[in-house]
Design a protein around this motif. Structure first.
Motif, PDB file in Angstrom:
ATOM      1  N   ILE A 603      68.318 -27.101   1.761  1.00  0.00           N
ATOM      2  CA  ILE A 603      69.747 -27.384   1.949  1.00  0.00           C
ATOM      3  C   ILE A 603      70.559 -26.096   1.859  1.00  0.00           C
ATOM      4  CG2 ILE A 603      71.718 -28.635   1.007  1.00  0.00           C
ATOM      5  CD1 ILE A 603      69.652 -30.389   2.411  1.00  0.00           C
ATOM      6  N   MET A 604      70.192 -25.207   0.933  1.00  0.00           N
ATOM      7  CA  MET A 604      70.909 -23.928   0.812  1.00  0.00           C
ATOM      8  C   MET A 604      70.769 -23.104   2.092  1.00  0.00           C
ATOM      9  SD  MET A 604      72.273 -23.806  -2.282  1.00  0.00           S
ATOM     10  CE  MET A 604      72.101 -24.686  -3.841  1.00  0.00           C
ATOM     11  N   ARG A 605      69.608 -23.150   2.713  1.00  0.00           N
ATOM     12  CA  ARG A 605      69.431 -22.419   3.969  1.00  0.00           C
ATOM     13  C   ARG A 605      70.318 -23.010   5.065  1.00  0.00           C
ATOM     14  NH1 ARG A 605      63.822 -21.773   2.205  1.00  0.00           N
ATOM     15  NH2 ARG A 605      63.313 -23.870   2.927  1.00  0.00           N
ATOM     16  N   MET A 606      70.409 -24.322   5.120  1.00  0.00           N
ATOM     17  CA  MET A 606      71.319 -24.945   6.085  1.00  0.00           C
ATOM     18  C   MET A 606      72.763 -24.564   5.803  1.00  0.00           C
ATOM     19  SD  MET A 606      69.717 -26.866   8.351  1.00  0.00           S
ATOM     20  CE  MET A 606      70.987 -27.996   8.912  1.00  0.00           C
ATOM     21  N   GLU A 608      73.848 -21.824   4.375  1.00  0.00           N
ATOM     22  CA  GLU A 608      74.032 -20.425   4.769  1.00  0.00           C
ATOM     23  C   GLU A 608      74.154 -20.299   6.283  1.00  0.00           C
ATOM     24  OE1 GLU A 608      71.716 -16.195   3.961  1.00  0.00           O
ATOM     25  OE2 GLU A 608      70.568 -18.027   4.215  1.00  0.00           O
ATOM     26  N   ASP A 609      73.314 -21.015   7.019  1.00  0.00           N
ATOM     27  CA  ASP A 609      73.338 -20.941   8.479  1.00  0.00           C
ATOM     28  C   ASP A 609      74.647 -21.501   9.033  1.00  0.00           C
ATOM     29  OD1 ASP A 609      71.710 -20.543  11.045  1.00  0.00           O
ATOM     30  OD2 ASP A 609      72.304 -22.636  11.220  1.00  0.00           O
ATOM     31  N   GLN A 610      75.081 -22.633   8.494  1.00  0.00           N
ATOM     32  CA  GLN A 610      76.335 -23.222   8.977  1.00  0.00           C
ATOM     33  C   GLN A 610      77.523 -22.322   8.687  1.00  0.00           C
ATOM     34  OE1 GLN A 610      79.203 -24.666   7.477  1.00  0.00           O
ATOM     35  NE2 GLN A 610      79.966 -25.564   9.383  1.00  0.00           N
ATOM     36  N   CYS A 611      77.525 -21.710   7.514  1.00  0.00           N
ATOM     37  CA  CYS A 611      78.621 -20.802   7.156  1.00  0.00           C
ATOM     38  C   CYS A 611      78.660 -19.610   8.109  1.00  0.00           C
ATOM     39  CB  CYS A 611      78.445 -20.343   5.703  1.00  0.00           C
ATOM     40  SG  CYS A 611      79.715 -19.202   5.147  1.00  0.00           S
ATOM     41  N   ALA A 612      77.473 -19.064   8.428  1.00  0.00           N
ATOM     42  CA  ALA A 612      77.437 -17.923   9.340  1.00  0.00           C
ATOM     43  C   ALA A 612      77.992 -18.290  10.707  1.00  0.00           C
ATOM     44  CB  ALA A 612      76.002 -17.406   9.470  1.00  0.00           C
ATOM     45  N   ARG A 613      77.652 -19.462  11.191  1.00  0.00           N
ATOM     46  CA  ARG A 613      78.153 -19.880  12.513  1.00  0.00           C
ATOM     47  C   ARG A 613      79.654 -20.138  12.469  1.00  0.00           C
ATOM     48  NH1 ARG A 613      73.826 -20.815  15.744  1.00  0.00           N
ATOM     49  NH2 ARG A 613      71.830 -21.109  14.691  1.00  0.00           N
ATOM     50  N   ARG A 614      80.126 -20.706  11.369  1.00  0.00           N
ATOM     51  CA  ARG A 614      81.562 -20.965  11.248  1.00  0.00           C
ATOM     52  C   ARG A 614      82.344 -19.664  11.163  1.00  0.00           C
ATOM     53  NH1 ARG A 614      81.449 -23.454   6.732  1.00  0.00           N
ATOM     54  NH2 ARG A 614      82.311 -21.805   5.413  1.00  0.00           N
ATOM     55  N   VAL A 615      81.866 -18.735  10.352  1.00  0.00           N
ATOM     56  CA  VAL A 615      82.565 -17.456  10.184  1.00  0.00           C
ATOM     57  C   VAL A 615      82.505 -16.648  11.475  1.00  0.00           C
ATOM     58  CG1 VAL A 615      82.498 -15.267   8.940  1.00  0.00           C
ATOM     59  CG2 VAL A 615      82.232 -17.408   7.697  1.00  0.00           C
ATOM     60  N   ALA A 616      81.371 -16.709  12.187  1.00  0.00           N
ATOM     61  CA  ALA A 616      81.270 -15.969  13.451  1.00  0.00           C
ATOM     62  C   ALA A 616      82.312 -16.459  14.445  1.00  0.00           C
ATOM     63  CB  ALA A 616      79.864 -16.143  14.030  1.00  0.00           C
ATOM     64  N   GLN A 617      82.578 -17.747  14.457  1.00  0.00           N
ATOM     65  CA  GLN A 617      83.604 -18.267  15.363  1.00  0.00           C
ATOM     66  C   GLN A 617      84.994 -17.864  14.910  1.00  0.00           C
ATOM     67  OE1 GLN A 617      82.205 -22.228  17.514  1.00  0.00           O
ATOM     68  NE2 GLN A 617      82.539 -22.518  15.341  1.00  0.00           N
ATOM     69  N   LYS A 618      85.196 -17.876  13.604  1.00  0.00           N
ATOM     70  CA  LYS A 618      86.547 -17.656  13.097  1.00  0.00           C
ATOM     71  C   LYS A 618      86.953 -16.198  13.163  1.00  0.00           C
ATOM     72  CE  LYS A 618      89.556 -19.000   9.313  1.00  0.00           C
ATOM     73  NZ  LYS A 618      89.716 -19.842   8.130  1.00  0.00           N
ATOM     74  N   TYR A 619      86.042 -15.305  12.821  1.00  0.00           N
ATOM     75  CA  TYR A 619      86.419 -13.891  12.704  1.00  0.00           C
ATOM     76  C   TYR A 619      85.895 -13.037  13.855  1.00  0.00           C
ATOM     77  CZ  TYR A 619      88.030 -15.083   8.061  1.00  0.00           C
ATOM     78  OH  TYR A 619      88.705 -15.645   7.018  1.00  0.00           O
ATOM     79  N   LEU A 620      84.764 -13.405  14.437  1.00  0.00           N
ATOM     80  CA  LEU A 620      84.247 -12.613  15.550  1.00  0.00           C
ATOM     81  C   LEU A 620      84.594 -13.221  16.900  1.00  0.00           C
ATOM     82  CD1 LEU A 620      80.730 -11.539  14.218  1.00  0.00           C
ATOM     83  CD2 LEU A 620      82.963 -10.480  13.882  1.00  0.00           C
ATOM     84  N   ARG A 621      85.256 -14.384  16.869  1.00  0.00           N
ATOM     85  CA  ARG A 621      85.770 -15.011  18.088  1.00  0.00           C
ATOM     86  C   ARG A 621      84.676 -15.251  19.120  1.00  0.00           C
ATOM     87  NH1 ARG A 621      90.778 -16.729  16.507  1.00  0.00           N
ATOM     88  NH2 ARG A 621      91.833 -15.111  15.340  1.00  0.00           N
ATOM     89  N   PHE A 759      62.192 -27.319   4.803  1.00  0.00           N
ATOM     90  CA  PHE A 759      62.370 -27.023   6.224  1.00  0.00           C
ATOM     91  C   PHE A 759      63.348 -25.878   6.385  1.00  0.00           C
ATOM     92  CE2 PHE A 759      65.561 -30.053   5.011  1.00  0.00           C
ATOM     93  CZ  PHE A 759      66.713 -29.630   5.643  1.00  0.00           C
ATOM     94  N   LYS A 760      63.462 -25.381   7.615  1.00  0.00           N
ATOM     95  CA  LYS A 760      64.402 -24.305   7.932  1.00  0.00           C
ATOM     96  C   LYS A 760      65.427 -24.813   8.944  1.00  0.00           C
ATOM     97  CE  LYS A 760      62.817 -20.063   8.216  1.00  0.00           C
ATOM     98  NZ  LYS A 760      62.067 -18.862   8.652  1.00  0.00           N
ATOM     99  N   PRO A 761      66.575 -24.153   9.028  1.00  0.00           N
ATOM    100  CA  PRO A 761      67.610 -24.619   9.970  1.00  0.00           C
ATOM    101  C   PRO A 761      67.123 -24.716  11.408  1.00  0.00           C
ATOM    102  CG  PRO A 761      68.546 -23.042   8.433  1.00  0.00           C
ATOM    103  CD  PRO A 761      67.058 -23.051   8.173  1.00  0.00           C
ATOM    104  N   ASN A 762      66.218 -23.832  11.793  1.00  0.00           N
ATOM    105  CA  ASN A 762      65.729 -23.862  13.171  1.00  0.00           C
ATOM    106  C   ASN A 762      65.045 -25.179  13.497  1.00  0.00           C
ATOM    107  OD1 ASN A 762      65.019 -22.579  15.752  1.00  0.00           O
ATOM    108  ND2 ASN A 762      62.935 -22.709  14.970  1.00  0.00           N
ATOM    109  N   ALA A 763      64.380 -25.780  12.499  1.00  0.00           N
ATOM    110  CA  ALA A 763      63.715 -27.068  12.735  1.00  0.00           C
ATOM    111  C   ALA A 763      64.736 -28.141  13.090  1.00  0.00           C
ATOM    112  CB  ALA A 763      62.912 -27.468  11.499  1.00  0.00           C
ATOM    113  N   VAL A 764      65.888 -28.115  12.436  1.00  0.00           N
ATOM    114  CA  VAL A 764      66.942 -29.090  12.741  1.00  0.00           C
ATOM    115  C   VAL A 764      67.548 -28.801  14.113  1.00  0.00           C
ATOM    116  CG1 VAL A 764      69.099 -30.096  11.934  1.00  0.00           C
ATOM    117  CG2 VAL A 764      67.404 -29.333  10.282  1.00  0.00           C
ATOM    118  N   THR A 765      67.723 -27.525  14.433  1.00  0.00           N
ATOM    119  CA  THR A 765      68.293 -27.154  15.733  1.00  0.00           C
ATOM    120  C   THR A 765      67.432 -27.673  16.882  1.00  0.00           C
ATOM    121  OG1 THR A 765      69.219 -25.154  14.739  1.00  0.00           O
ATOM    122  CG2 THR A 765      69.080 -25.221  17.134  1.00  0.00           C
TER     123      THR A 765
END
Length: 1613
Positions: A603-606, A608-621, A759-765
């Motif tokens: 769950i912590m890996r998920m 972390e992955d979700q936060c990275a995707r959210r921040v990438a959209q918010k700050y890196l546009r 599991f890892k986030p990639n498995a869910v993707t």
């Protein structure tokens, strides 16, 4: 109730609010404005009640023990696998490019070769090698040859149309279709007819009249109609529309010049067919170039037809395919007749055309000088007849068919795995240039040397070559310069194939307009038939749009808010409704510490992955197609136990406390630094309680604690809870339109998990990819890997591997997966909400069959319900998850005791309803039902088959007769059945374990005996063939799964366990069908004092009754009532048993007397405590509480220890009456239950549910989840029904196997009378008789009894089906993996990319490295460096000194990101703190510069919006006043609390002296998770689980009015 909302656990400290008014303390003031209530889930020392966040480390205690990264399960080192996959993708790029290009060139060349032979009276120079070197020869093709090539062209055209017909008929018959409007169908019919007519004119009129090089060039002029429609479909919203329109006009003009240039220059009447044919052909691709958004009404109307064709296409093509074949054939006959030939010749000469016939070769007189005469009928020309190579036309036709098919198939494969640019667009665009180049070379060589192709192509066949061919003539006469314009214009019109936008593994319907291709014009078909509007169905919209709609992304909680989606001129579905939402829903019960940690790390890996995707959209546009929202829900069964201090109160059990204690450890292991999460927020709920954590990535982790006395427990009812809560309450009760709810439901997924999954986030993707690919997909599961140690785990490793490699892959390919395991599966919310799924899943088990089908295998039943509603269930082998499996024999048998009956029951249910299921489910066919029936038959007859196998193996191995072997095998099986019927479960399991061990030893001997028997029978015997095939299929399957190859080494244990698992286990499961307990993870429940007392009395009474029944009881006069006896004569043997004669009660010795005294003292002490409590109740309560807590924490079996000192009934009554005088706090389980005050649950904030949600839970419990009362009569009825069901099942099961065994065994005994002769493995005996000098040769055939042979072929057929399906599934899995793999070096180099492209390419990876918590507060890597002296070069002392310095921890991942992001600068010398991003991007100046540009851009946007933020419009039109809290009073001032960040918030966000509110807006730079923020209802009831548009300031009055733009519209603190 509302008056108690958000009640603080303790009053504010003395310093609370003091800092707020201190004007000089700017840093604290800013920190206080940046509240960490919801946005900073990490803290330090808060568990003890301390408010300090600065670590104060003493000098002597600076030594560290950081978490060690352990790579197991899902985190195992994948570098080798990743490298292999990247190498595979490189090969995929190259091989696909070569095959697409080669196939296209071959298809194009063979088409031109065929049309060259169709020309009437074709004459060409003939090779003189075999006829005379000094002579010249000319050949004219006879009519037979022409007929053969006409038929070849018609067959080549018809085959793809037949394929489209088959595909259309299959989809229309087995799936769903829609009938088009008559006018629309007629228009489509007209355009397809034009296409067929134009193709016929091109093939039979135009191309035969021009040379092959001209013909190849002309195929670039088939884009007139697409070019015109593309020009007319451009809208004003497109960028650079004017420039594009100009280029469109130029492209259409270039196409038109290609149509008229040769008719004008060569002035031949038949060439004027060229423009007609080309325009008619181009009509076939109209649909791909019209747009419903066009400004022209005609094009918009065509766009509407195009939209309808998405649903009616296969119905139309079912008829159009037949029509086009007939039309093409009729036009061929008409053209043949128009050329002066008899159409009947096409049929009359068919046999001669494809059979032997003669070719007439004419010898030219020497005077002609090699010039071909106009007529060859003069008398002085000699002729020679040569045999025709009549098979050449077949070979060329096959080349054309396979070349076009391979080009299409591999082109589609390239699109699916996202390598379209290099491996699809590039070779398709190169097909004509390469074909023209090869034709120029071939024609030039053939003109210079007619014998050059003598051994390759028959001398009388070749392309129509230009006369007097030279390169200079090609540039001038062949219009090479014009052809370049045609090629460029086609490339522009088909430019969309270079910029694909489809998702991974897109379906054929999403990739191509028409269901099939055009074989004769393969490259044009692939370029113009590839969809232009292939955007992924789910994509992440622009960030500003997401932020704007973030509030109603899940919920809109103001009930009187009018739904704006119904307003005119606005779409009903918002872009944010299509965002993927994943709710991970796990069920927990009695997991161990290691299992919990593995789950929490996943769950912590998920997070972390979700936060990275959210921040990438918010700050890196950047726009991330894989973006998702994430939330975790844990449903803890039986989470409460009786409290230590009172039987009337409950507390969280030790498993809940274990979960709480492991949260920090799991977070620390994932982030590789010591982390302490904020204590969970505690909610009393109608079903028990709730704990809510905010994880470092700001996703919610919600644990629902179920009290089995208030809500129904067990796994199925937990699933009902989260389905109705997430899909019913939180979705269906939204005040939004039906269309929006539908869109949200379609993109909402429930990730069902077990409490021990890894599991890892990639498995869910990967599972989400499957969901996006197919909207009819209801559920998807991944590859489950068992984890553990020991022989039972080794067996399961092989069993799981074979089950996934063969069985699940077969189900996926030929039908649907029948069981998506609940430990790791993804379910679509919309599918679960359908009729007869969620509602039926709540069915209470009132019949014996329900207990078996519904409760013992709930995940299989849920999938059965989905299948019966028409949804598909799929399996993704690339999505890996790891779960703990039973390690002990008993636990394994009990688990399978649940699984086997539920599996049989659910499959039987599906088979019984097969007719309706086939009708409603497009993916389940009659053949698939037959396959499942075969498997079911094999399962039922499995024990009989294994028994017969053992009988035969005993005969072969031990050289005994059949009857003796039969007796040896039948006795232990019957004995085991008797034990299962008469003995308790533990004895059954013990006997099963003993028999399993014995059978394992016997199986080893059987293996040897079988090998000897195979040696005698030979490799051709059925047994040898089947065994070799089975072992070979297993080995090949293992080779095709290289990551799991070593699972096959456990095959020996699997082989030895066959009798145990397929005979004993099946018998154990069927005979124990009436046992419906879970059987695994069972623990002893804690009991109340009254229950313990009652249990003690019952035990004593039972002993007394047993004693009274003994023969000497009347002589002993009650002696020995204490239950401890001794005899006058005793003896024992090795401690195995003990015999006692003349028993009597033991005399009380000194030890017993001391025990009695101790009990008396305890009684006195308890009464003293009661007296003291009346004098000093508070002090006594505290001391008693502390004492009992100490005792409770010492042992999980505390109730067993305390039961020794329980008082008798009279003393208990007195004690109760005495203690009743003690003041007792009144408790309500929805306001102040005892468990929220338990210190082991941490000192987190207490919150309360909204009245709406409380009412929802009460209604849900009343309707579906109320606890089932223990009604003895009802339980007796169910038990009786279960036994009756068991007896019926066992009888049917036994009779089926007994009959099968009896028939096969008797046939085996009489094999010499009734048998089938096996043709293979024949033994030849040669006997030489010396007396008569005779040689006798005899053949000995194997004799097989019929039923056994049928059964062998039965299993062989299943094996063949599974092996074939596995091969296809492996290809699909590899495609999925390749589609998800990026090759950075196969794209543009970083130096060639713009700054924006560079950031977009690595956005998520960059954010993950910038948001790392490790190293943000001065952590260090102690193992850094390399070389022989790296250990000696460690800066141990310096690092310890750094660790000693006081520092603050950064609270969340996005705060860590912003701290690093805002310090980024390309000037590394002036700012040495620039972080290292990734190994691939380390220290690249352009990367840092690109990030800095993006950072400055974001800051500029924040500055620009500063004034707009102060006077921003409120989305809901709410005006506000002074701030209040949720209780209607003034909010608590928490100025004393400081941020957890390592630097002050002002320093983090005050960049270049600009106030943070001017840069980031009023909410502090987006650190508050807007998706999970408290709201204020009009009742004043806050709801921490509902979401709304973020409003940074609470207000006492809510009024509805018009939005204002003034600064006082929002109010300020």
């Amino acid at each position: 109730m509302s008056a108690m909302r958000h009640r603080p656990m303790a009053p504010p400290g003395p310093g609370a609010g003091a800092g707020a008014g201190a004007p000089g303390d700017h840093g604290d003031s800013d920190d206080n404005n940046f509240t960490d209530d919801e946005s900073s889930p990490l803290t330090h020392d808060i568990y003890g009640g301390s408010q300090r966040t600065i670590q104060e480390t003493k000098g002597w205690d600076v030594f560290r023990d950081p978490p060690i990264k352990i790579e197991t399960g899902s985190t195992a080192n994948q570098e080798c696998l990743e490298l292999t996959i990247k190498i595979l993708k490189i090969f995929a790029y190259i091989i696909t490019f070569i095959i697409v290009l080669t196939g296209g060139v071959i298809a194009k060349g063979t088409m031109l070769f065929m049309t060259s032979q169709v020309r009437k009276d074709k004459k060409m120079e003939y090779c003189n090698k075999d006829l005379g070197r000094d002579k010249s020869f000319v050949v004219r093709l006879p009519e037979e040859e022409r007929v053969a090539w006409i038929w070849a062209l018609m067959i080549a055209y018809a085959l793809p149309e037949i394929g489209a017909l088959i595909r259309s008929a299959r989809i229309c018959f087995f799936k769903t279709f829609k009938v088009p409007k008559t006018g629309h169908f007629l228009f489509v019919w007209l355009m397809e007819s034009f296409n067929a007519m134009g193709t016929a004119l091109l093939m039979f009129v135009v191309l035969p009249q021009i040379d092959a090089i001209q013909g190849a060039m002309l195929t670039n002029c088939l884009c007139v109609i697409p070019g015109v429609f593309g020009l007319l479909s451009r809208t004003s919203k497109e960028g650079k529309r004017f420039v594009k329109a100009i280029i469109d006009l130029a492209a259409v003009a270039a196409q038109v010049t290609g149509l008229v240039i040769w008719p004008l220059l060569e002035n031949r009447r038949e060439l004027w067919v060229i423009p007609v044919a080309c325009v008619m052909i181009s009509c076939g691709w109209w649909e791909n170039y019209v747009s419903p958004q066009s400004s022209l009404g005609l094009v918009r109307a065509l766009g509407r037809i195009k939209e309808e064709m998405r649903y009616t296409r296969y119905f139309c093509h079912m008829f159009l395919s037949i029509w086009k074949i007939l039309l093409f054939f009729c036009l061929a006959l008409l053209i043949y007749w128009a050329q002066g030939e008899e159409p009947g010749n096409l049929f009359a000469m068919y046999g001669d055309a494809f059979g032997p016939h003669k070719i007439i070769v004419y010898e030219l007189p020497a005077g002609l000088g090699g010039v071909l005469p106009d007529t060859l009928e003069s008398a002085n020309i000699d002729t020679v007849e040569v045999d025709a190579a009549y098979n050449t036309v077949v070979y060329v036709l096959l080349l054309q068919i396979f070349g076009a098919y391979l080009c299409y198939i591999f082109g589609k494969f390239a699109c699916k795995i996202l390598i379209q640019g290099f491996s699809y667009a590039f070779p398709v665009s190169l097909t004509v240039p390469l074909a023209v180049t090869l034709l120029i070379s071939a024609c030039g060589i053939r003109i210079d040397d007619p014998c050059f192709f003598h051994d390759t192509i028959p001398d009388y066949l070749f392309f129509t070559s230009p006369s007097n061919f030279r390169f200079n003539n090609f540039v001038t006469e062949q219009m090479a310069w014009a052809w370049i314009l045609w090629l460029l214009s086609q490339t522009w019109i088909a430019l969309h194939i270079w910029t694909p936008k489809c998702e991974r593994l897109a379906t054929t319907e999403k990739l191509f307009v028409k269901p099939m291709y055009s074989s004769l014009l393969i490259d044009q078909s692939m370029a113009l038939n590839r969809r232009r509007d292939d955007q992924a169905d789910v994509k992440t919209e622009d960030l500003s749009e997401i932020e704007k709609e973030k509030g109603d992304e899940y919920y809109e909680t103001i009930s009187v808010h009018t739904d704006r989606s119904s307003a005119p001129n606005k779409p009903s579905i918002k872009s944010s409704d299509n965002i993927t939402r994943i709710y991970s829903c796990a069920t927990m019960w009695h997991e161990t510490r290691d299992e919990m940690i593995e789950f929490l790390k996943s769950i912590m890996r998920m997070d972390e992955d979700q936060c990275a995707r959210r921040v990438a959209q918010k700050y890196l546009r950047v726009l991330d197609p894989d973006y998702y929202e994430f939330e975790t829900h844990i449903f803890f069964d039986d989470a409460f136990e009786i409290s230590d201090h009172s039987d009337d109160d409950i507390q969280c059990n030790r498993f809940v406390k274990l979960l709480i204690s492991t949260m920090d450890e799991a977070a620390s292991e994932i982030h590789q630094t010591t982390i302490r999460l904020r204590p969970p927020k505690k909610y009393p709920t109608p079903y028990g309680g709730r704990l809510v954590w905010t994880l470092p990535g700001k996703t919610k982790f919600i644990t629902h604690l179920k009290d089995k006395d208030r809500i129904r427990h067990r796994k199925r009812w937990s699933q009902v809870m989260y389905m109705y809560y997430l899909l019913g309450h939180r979705l269906m009760e939204l005040p939004i339109s039906v269309d929006r709810k539908d869109a949200i439901a379609e993109n909402t997924y429930l990730l069902t998990l077990d409490g021990d999954i890894d599991f890892k986030p990639n498995a869910v993707t990967l599972l989400v990819d499957l969901m996006k690919k197919n909207k009819n997909l209801g559920a998807a599961c991944g590859r489950i890997h068992p984890v553990g140690s020991g022989p039972m785990v080794w067996y399961q490793l092989f069993e799981y591997a074979i089950g996934h490699w063969l069985q699940k892959a077969t189900e996926h390919m030929i039908g649907c997966v029948l069981c998506s395991p609940g430990c790791f599966s993804l379910f679509r919310g919309k599918a679960l909400m359908d009729d007869n799924v969620m509602k039926k899943y709540t069915t209470r088990s009132d019949e014996a069959r329900h207990y078996v089908q519904y409760d013992q295998g709930e995940d299989r039943w849920l999938c059965t319900l989905l299948l019966q509603r028409g949804y598909r269930v799929e399996y993704s082998a690339a999505s890996d998850a790891y779960t703990h499996c039973p390690e002990g024999f008993n636990e394994f048998y009990n688990q399978r005791r649940r699984w086997v009956p539920s599996t049989i029951a659910n499959i039987m249910d599906l088979l019984a309803d097969a007719k309706r299921t086939i009708k409603i489910n497009d993916n389940i066919s009659l053949l698939y039902i037959f396959y499942q029936m075969m498997l079911m038959g094999g399962t039922i007859l499995g024990p009989g088959t294994i028994f017969l196998m053992l009988v035969g193996a005993f005969v072969a191995a031990f050289r005994i007769d059949n009857w003796t072997s039969f007796h040896y095998n039948i006795v232990p099986i019957l004995a085991f059945m008797f034990v299962c019927f008469t003995c308790k479960s533990n004895i059954q399991l013990f006997v099963a374990q003993v028999l399993s061990t014995a059978y394992a030893l016997i199986m080893m001997a059987v293996i040897v005996g079988t090998a000897l028997q195979l040696g005698e029978d030979g490799i051709g015997s059925p047994s040898a063939i089947f065994l070799i095939s089975m072992v070979g299929s297993f080995f090949i399957a293992a080779c095709l799964h290289p990551q799991e190859f070593w699972c096959i080494t456990c095959g020996l244990i699997y082989l030895l366990s066959i009798p145990s698992m397929y005979l004993l286990l099946i018998l154990y499961s069927i005979i124990n069908l009436n046992v419906v307990s879970w059987g695994t993870r069972e623990v002893v429940a804690k009991k109340t004092k009254k229950e313990l007392e009652a249990e003690k009395k019952a035990t004593e009474e039972a002993k007394k009754r047993v004693k009274q029944k003994s023969m000497l009881s009347f002589l002993q006069s009650g002696i020995g009532d204490n239950g401890d006896e001794e005899g006058s004569v005793e003896f024992s043997l090795a401690g195995l048993f003990r015999c006692i004669f003349c028993t009597h009660g033991k005399t009380s010795d000194e030890k017993q007397q001391l025990t009695t005294i101790a009990e008396s003292l305890d009684t006195i002490k308890q009464r003293m405590d009661t007296i003291e409590s009346a004098v000093d109740p508070h002090g006594h309560h505290a001391s008693r509480h502390n004492r009992r807590r100490t005792t409770s924490s010492g042992s999980k079996d505390h109730h067993l220890l305390t039961s020794v000192a329980e008082k008798s009934g009279d003393e208990s009554d007195v004690s109760d009456s005495d203690t009743s005088a003690e003041p007792k706090q009144e408790r309500d389980f929805l306001t102040n239950p005892y468990w929220i005050e338990d210190p082991d649950v941490r000192k987190g904030e207490v919150d309360f549910l909204s009245s709406t949600e409380i009412q929802f839970w009460k209604d849900l419990i009343d309707q579906y989840l109320y606890p089932i009362d223990n009604d003895p009569a009802e339980q007796a009825r169910i038990a009786s029904d279960l036994i009756e069901l068991r007896n019926k099942s066992v009888f049917a099961f036994f009779m089926a196997n007994a009959l099968f065994v009896l028939i096969v065994f008797l046939l085996q005994l009489n094999k010499d009378k009734l048998h089938i002769v096996w043709p293979l493995g024949v033994k030849t005996n040669i006997t030489y008789i010396e007396e008569t000098s005779e040689v006798h040769i005899s053949k000995e055939y194997l004799q097989l009894e019929p039923i056994g042979l049928v059964f062998v072929f039965f299993f062989a057929l299943i094996l063949v089906i599974q092996f074939t399906a596995m091969l296809f599934h492996r290809f699909g899995t590899i495609s999925h993996i390749l589609a998800s793999t990026e090759l950075n070096f196969c794209k543009k180099k970083s130096e060639d990319l713009t700054q924006d492209q560079l950031i977009d390419k690595h956005a998520v990876e960059i954010v993950k490295n910038l948001q790392r918590l490790q190293g943000i507060d001065g952590d260090y890597d102690n193992d850094s460096g390399s070389g022989p002296d790296r250990i000696a070069r460690r800066k141990t002392i310096q690092n310890l000194e750094k660790a000693r310095q006081p520092r603050r921890q950064i609270g969340t991942l996005d705060v860590a990101f912003k701290k690093r992001f805002l310090k980024l600068t390309a000037d590394a010398e002036n700012n040495p703190a620039t972080p290292i991003l990734t190994r691939r991007l380390t220290m690249r100046a352009e990367t840092i510069r690109a990030l800095e540009v993006r950072k400055n851009s974001v800051m500029a946007e924040r500055r620009k919006s500063a004034m707009q933020t102060l006077g921003a419009k409120n989305e809901y039109g709410i005006t506000t006043g002074a701030p209040v809290n949720n209780n209607g009073g003034l909010p608590n001032q928490r100025s004393g609390r400081v941020s957890n960040a390592g630097i002050s918030i002002k320093d983090v966000f005050n960049v270049n002296g600009i106030p943070p509110e001017q840069i980031y807006g009023s909410n502090g730079g987006g650190t508050i998770n807007q998706g999970y923020e408290h709201v204020i209802d009009e009742d004043g009831d806050g709801n921490s689980l509902r979401l709304t548009t973020r409003n940074p300031h609470p207000h006492p009055q809510v009024s509805w009015g018009q939005n204002t733009s003034g600064g006082n519209a929002t109010g300020r603190l």
